[in-house]
Design a protein around this motif. Structure first.
Motif, short mmCIF file in Angstrom:
data_model
loop_
_atom_site.label_atom_id
_atom_site.label_comp_id
_atom_site.label_asym_id
_atom_site.label_seq_id
_atom_site.Cartn_x
_atom_site.Cartn_y
_atom_site.Cartn_z
N UNK A 53 -8.31 15.48 -9.83
CA UNK A 53 -7.82 14.34 -9.08
C UNK A 53 -7.32 13.30 -9.98
N UNK A 54 -6.21 12.42 -9.54
CA UNK A 54 -5.62 11.37 -10.30
C UNK A 54 -5.57 10.15 -9.32
N UNK A 55 -6.07 9.02 -9.72
CA UNK A 55 -6.37 7.94 -9.11
C UNK A 55 -5.61 6.58 -9.55
N UNK A 56 -4.88 6.04 -8.81
CA UNK A 56 -4.09 4.69 -9.21
C UNK A 56 -5.25 3.74 -9.66
N UNK A 57 -4.79 2.51 -10.39
CA UNK A 57 -5.86 1.73 -11.05
C UNK A 57 -6.08 0.70 -9.82
N UNK A 58 -5.08 0.08 -9.38
CA UNK A 58 -5.33 -0.82 -7.98
C UNK A 58 -3.93 -0.66 -7.31
N UNK A 59 -4.08 -1.35 -6.00
CA UNK A 59 -2.89 -1.51 -5.11
C UNK A 59 -3.11 -2.91 -4.33
N UNK A 60 -2.35 -3.91 -4.68
CA UNK A 60 -2.41 -5.18 -3.94
C UNK A 60 -1.25 -5.15 -3.13
N UNK A 61 -1.56 -5.62 -1.78
CA UNK A 61 -0.51 -5.49 -0.68
C UNK A 61 0.31 -6.61 -0.75
N UNK A 62 1.54 -6.72 -0.21
CA UNK A 62 2.52 -7.95 -0.13
C UNK A 62 1.81 -9.11 0.68
N UNK A 63 2.22 -10.46 0.16
CA UNK A 63 1.93 -11.29 0.88
C UNK A 63 2.49 -11.55 2.30
N UNK A 64 3.28 -10.54 2.98
CA UNK A 64 3.88 -10.41 4.06
C UNK A 64 3.23 -9.53 4.96
N UNK A 65 3.05 -9.94 6.02
CA UNK A 65 2.08 -8.95 7.04
C UNK A 65 2.96 -7.81 7.49
N UNK A 66 2.39 -6.61 7.34
CA UNK A 66 3.21 -5.45 7.89
C UNK A 66 2.82 -4.16 7.21
N UNK A 67 3.64 -3.17 7.03
CA UNK A 67 3.70 -1.90 6.31
C UNK A 67 3.84 -2.06 4.95
N UNK A 68 3.07 -1.41 3.89
CA UNK A 68 3.03 -1.21 2.54
C UNK A 68 3.18 0.13 2.18
N UNK A 69 3.91 0.72 1.21
CA UNK A 69 4.11 2.24 0.80
C UNK A 69 3.83 2.19 -0.86
N UNK A 70 3.17 3.32 -0.94
CA UNK A 70 2.70 3.68 -2.57
C UNK A 70 3.12 4.98 -2.49
N UNK A 71 4.09 5.68 -3.40
CA UNK A 71 4.31 7.13 -3.63
C UNK A 71 3.71 7.74 -4.81
N UNK A 72 3.14 9.21 -4.80
CA UNK A 72 2.59 9.58 -6.35
C UNK A 72 3.54 10.87 -6.40
N UNK A 73 4.00 11.17 -7.63
CA UNK A 73 4.87 12.15 -7.86
C UNK A 73 4.26 12.59 -9.35
N UNK A 74 4.66 14.05 -9.43
CA UNK A 74 4.41 14.64 -10.65
C UNK A 74 5.52 15.43 -11.24
N UNK A 75 5.70 15.07 -12.50
CA UNK A 75 7.21 15.90 -13.04
C UNK A 75 7.05 17.33 -12.93
N UNK A 76 5.62 17.78 -13.38
CA UNK A 76 5.66 19.38 -13.38
C UNK A 76 5.61 19.81 -11.92
N UNK A 77 5.67 19.17 -10.96
CA UNK A 77 5.76 19.72 -9.66
C UNK A 77 6.96 19.06 -8.85
N UNK A 78 8.01 19.54 -9.41
CA UNK A 78 9.19 19.18 -8.77
C UNK A 78 9.62 19.09 -7.46
N UNK A 79 9.95 18.12 -6.69
CA UNK A 79 9.99 18.35 -5.16
C UNK A 79 8.76 18.07 -4.25
N UNK A 80 7.59 17.72 -5.09
CA UNK A 80 6.51 17.32 -4.40
C UNK A 80 6.02 15.99 -4.74
#
Length: 443
Positions: free
Chosen positions: A193-220
């Protein structure tokens, strides 16, 4: 004689053979010979083939003994499961392939009722190369705008057999929605398991997006979403008033509330005027804006050592909500009453976008309220062309209304130019005729 000598020598050699070469007895015991305690990637065979040694009571290797190898735990497989001890008393399995689940694997070697049977071999199956990345936790959350989500988004990296893989680098990246994060570069732990340090949402109400990728897993890649919710402001707030000295009278919007120290609860949102009064001291005034919050005020009262009593200025405008400046200092928005003003002459300026600026001077007298009431003039939106014969008019300035103690300042008069008409042609001709008659008579 020769025959006797040869016989003696033969008997001697036979005796020596029995003394030097051990005589193999019946097999009594079995033990590990090689191949215990290994590790290999899941689904692959161990490098050293597990083998056992069979011996008699004198620890002499015994050949020709049947040994059966079998997988005990871990789900692996063997070949050459049935083996026979060789001249060294050793029997070896054909191969041992570990199971596809990372962890412990065991293999047994059994031979009849020999002491030590069955013999157990252990091997550790380790995860293979990473082949997949998936969401672990932290998706689909909601939090107040501008704050961090409660559950940190994390991913899990696995091999082809779904075993967690450690030591894999994972990069987290926020979308262009105004959210932010820390610890965006992470590495999988022993649990994959790998975990992000923190994720603070935008000051504008609505949807927020965060993406996780790995170089060794191209395309995933893995995408996390979170919803930012607007801040909910209560309709009421609290104001607490204390004073030095204590025991002073507290007025809220000119309504008596009690003595300091005084907590006032469930005050409606908006601007409120707090006045603190105590005999022998000057009044203390403060404007407070309530937006569902709690405000603490401390009034440090000043001894009234002089006979000077301050006044106030009350300003209203049409339209309302215009900026009010007194001597170029912003005091608030109309309608507003500014208290505790030292008696003097002040410039009152009223501004509102789309309207002409109003400015005039007013006198504040001791103990009185100067009233300023203004109807603002709409600012022209286009420059008009004046007719040559149209009269020039002066813009009318609304005269502020105040008590009799305030002076009224009249704008300087504007001189209106007078257009002179040219002398009519008939008068010019008549004047010339009269002149010629007079000259003729003189001649």
């Amino acid at each position: 004689m020769k025959k006797i000598s040869l016989l003696v020598c033969g008997l001697f050699l036979i005796a020596m053979a029995f003394l030097v070469v051990p005589v193999m007895g019946a097999a009594t015991q079995i033990a590990v010979n090689a191949g215990n305690g290994q590790s290999a990637t899941v689904g692959t065979a161990v490098t050293t083939l597990p083998g056992v040694i069979v011996q008699d009571a004198n620890n002499t290797p015994v050949s020709g003994v049947s040994v059966t190898f079998a997988v005990d735990t871990g789900g692996g497989s063997v070949t050459g499961a049935s083996a026979t001890t060789d001249a060294n008393g050793i029997a070896t399995v054909g191969s041992w392939t570990l199971g596809t689940t990372a962890g412990s694997n065991t293999l047994t070697a059994t031979s009849e009722s020999l002491t030590g049977s069955p013999v157990t071999f252990t091997a550790s199956g380790t995860a293979g190369a990473a082949t997949q990345i998936a969401m672990n936790a932290g998706n689909g959350q909601s939090a107040t705008v501008g704050t961090a989500v409660t559950t940190l988004p994390s991913v899990i990296v696995k091999d082809a057999y779904n075993n967690p893989v450690s030591g894999v680098s994972v990069t987290f990246a926020v979308a262009t929605d105004g959210s932010s994060g820390t610890g965006l570069s992470a590495t999988t732990g022993s649990n994959g398991i790998a975990t992000v340090g923190s994720w603070t949402l935008s000051t504008t109400a609505g949807s927020n997006t965060l993406m996780a990728t790995s170089v060794s897993l191209t395309g995933f890649s893995v995408t996390f979403t979170a919803t930012g919710t607007a801040v909910s402001i209560p309709s009421y707030g609290n104001i607490s008033v204390s004073s030095t000295p204590s025991g002073a009278n507290v007025y809220l919007d000119n309504v008596y509330m009690g003595l300091t120290t005084l907590p006032m609860e469930e005050i409606t949102n908006g601007n409120h005027v707090v006045i603190v009064k105590l005999a022998g001291y000057q009044d203390w005034t403060q404007t407070v804006t309530v937006l569902g919050n709690s405000t603490s005020l401390t009034a440090t009262l000043v001894s009234n050592t002089t006979t000077v009593v301050n006044g106030s200025i009350s300003v209203t405008s049409n339209p309302t909500n215009a900026n009010v400046y007194i001597n170029s200092v912003l005091k608030g928005y109309t309608p507003i009453t500014v208290y505790n003003i030292t008696p003097a002459s002040y410039t009152v300026t009223i501004q509102k976008p789309g309207y002409l600026i109003y400015a005039n001077r007013f006198d504040v007298t001791s103990g009185n309220t100067t009233t300023v009431s203004v109807t603002l003039t709409v600012e022209p939106t286009a420059t008009s062309t004046l007719s040559a014969t149209a009269p020039i008019t002066t813009a009318t300035t609304t005269t502020p209304t105040k008590k009799s103690t305030a002076k009224t300042y009249t704008p300087w008069p504007t001189n209106t130019p007078t257009t002179q008409s040219p002398v009519p042609l008939e008068i010019c001709i008549g004047a010339i005729g009269i002149g010629m008659v007079l000259l003729k008579r003189r001649g």
